[in-house]
Design a protein around this motif. Sequence first.
Motif, short mmCIF file in Angstrom:
data_model
loop_
_atom_site.label_atom_id
_atom_site.label_comp_id
_atom_site.label_asym_id
_atom_site.label_seq_id
_atom_site.Cartn_x
_atom_site.Cartn_y
_atom_site.Cartn_z
N LEU A 61 0.83 -1.20 0.00
CA LEU A 61 0.00 0.00 0.00
C LEU A 61 0.86 1.26 0.00
O LEU A 61 0.53 2.25 -0.68
CB LEU A 61 -0.94 -0.01 1.20
N ALA A 62 1.98 1.25 0.72
CA ALA A 62 2.87 2.40 0.75
C ALA A 62 3.50 2.62 -0.62
O ALA A 62 3.58 3.75 -1.12
CB ALA A 62 3.95 2.21 1.80
N MET A 63 3.95 1.53 -1.25
CA MET A 63 4.54 1.64 -2.58
C MET A 63 3.49 2.11 -3.60
O MET A 63 3.78 2.93 -4.47
CB MET A 63 5.11 0.29 -3.03
N LEU A 64 2.29 1.58 -3.48
CA LEU A 64 1.22 1.99 -4.38
C LEU A 64 0.91 3.48 -4.19
O LEU A 64 0.72 4.22 -5.16
CB LEU A 64 -0.03 1.14 -4.12
N GLY A 65 0.90 3.96 -2.96
CA GLY A 65 0.67 5.38 -2.68
C GLY A 65 1.78 6.24 -3.27
O GLY A 65 1.53 7.31 -3.85
N ILE A 66 3.03 5.78 -3.12
CA ILE A 66 4.17 6.53 -3.67
C ILE A 66 4.08 6.57 -5.20
O ILE A 66 4.28 7.61 -5.82
CB ILE A 66 5.50 5.91 -3.20
N ILE A 67 3.74 5.44 -5.80
CA ILE A 67 3.65 5.38 -7.26
C ILE A 67 2.54 6.31 -7.76
O ILE A 67 2.74 7.06 -8.72
CB ILE A 67 3.42 3.92 -7.73
N ILE A 68 1.39 6.26 -7.12
CA ILE A 68 0.28 7.12 -7.54
C ILE A 68 0.65 8.60 -7.36
O ILE A 68 0.39 9.43 -8.24
CB ILE A 68 -1.01 6.76 -6.77
N THR A 69 1.27 8.94 -6.25
CA THR A 69 1.69 10.32 -6.01
C THR A 69 2.70 10.77 -7.06
O THR A 69 2.59 11.88 -7.61
CB THR A 69 2.31 10.45 -4.61
N LEU A 70 3.66 9.92 -7.35
CA LEU A 70 4.67 10.24 -8.35
C LEU A 70 4.04 10.40 -9.73
O LEU A 70 4.37 11.34 -10.47
CB LEU A 70 5.74 9.14 -8.37
N MET A 71 3.10 9.53 -10.08
CA MET A 71 2.43 9.64 -11.39
C MET A 71 1.63 10.94 -11.48
O MET A 71 1.64 11.61 -12.51
CB MET A 71 1.51 8.43 -11.62
N LEU A 72 0.93 11.31 -10.41
CA LEU A 72 0.17 12.56 -10.42
C LEU A 72 1.11 13.76 -10.54
O LEU A 72 0.82 14.72 -11.26
CB LEU A 72 -0.69 12.67 -9.17
N TYR A 73 2.23 13.71 -9.83
CA TYR A 73 3.20 14.80 -9.89
C TYR A 73 3.77 14.94 -11.31
O TYR A 73 3.86 16.03 -11.87
CB TYR A 73 4.32 14.54 -8.88
N LEU A 74 4.17 13.79 -11.91
CA LEU A 74 4.73 13.81 -13.25
C LEU A 74 3.68 14.25 -14.28
O LEU A 74 3.99 14.98 -15.23
CB LEU A 74 5.29 12.44 -13.62
N ASP A 75 2.43 13.82 -14.10
CA ASP A 75 1.37 14.21 -15.01
C ASP A 75 1.12 15.72 -14.93
O ASP A 75 0.94 16.38 -15.96
CB ASP A 75 0.09 13.44 -14.70
N ARG A 76 1.12 16.27 -13.73
CA ARG A 76 0.93 17.71 -13.56
C ARG A 76 2.09 18.48 -14.21
O ARG A 76 1.88 19.48 -14.88
CB ARG A 76 0.82 18.07 -12.08
N GLY A 77 3.31 17.98 -14.07
CA GLY A 77 4.46 18.61 -14.70
C GLY A 77 4.37 18.54 -16.23
O GLY A 77 4.68 19.50 -16.93
N ARG A 78 3.94 17.37 -16.72
CA ARG A 78 3.79 17.22 -18.17
C ARG A 78 2.74 18.18 -18.71
O ARG A 78 2.92 18.82 -19.74
CB ARG A 78 3.41 15.78 -18.51
#
Length: 103
Positions: free
Chosen positions: A6-23
């Motif tokens: 769950l922690a890794m999944l949370g980190i992955i989702i957060t990272l994807m949202l951050y990268l998507d916002r940057g893109r």
Amino acid sequence: MEQAILAMLGIIITLMLYLDRGRRADDAQIRRDMNESNAQLRRDMESGFKESRSELKGDMEAGFKRIDKRLDKLTDVVMDLCRRVGRLEGRIEASDPKADTSQ
């Protein structure tokens, strides 16, 4: 183990949202830059077309003036030729009164 997943999944989702916002921000910036560049290009082209049109207009006017001068000269030459032919016909008639100039 579930906690780590769950922690890794949370980190992955957060990272994807951050990268998507940057893109998305990068895409928006590129779009703004392209619109500005296109507008600048359009302004440059319009000013270039105006300059080309004014140069072409000047060249055409100069060409028309040159053609007018040549036509005036041609008219003078033709009129001079007509005068000379008229004098020659007068001479022929004066020298031989029976000469037929209608042929």
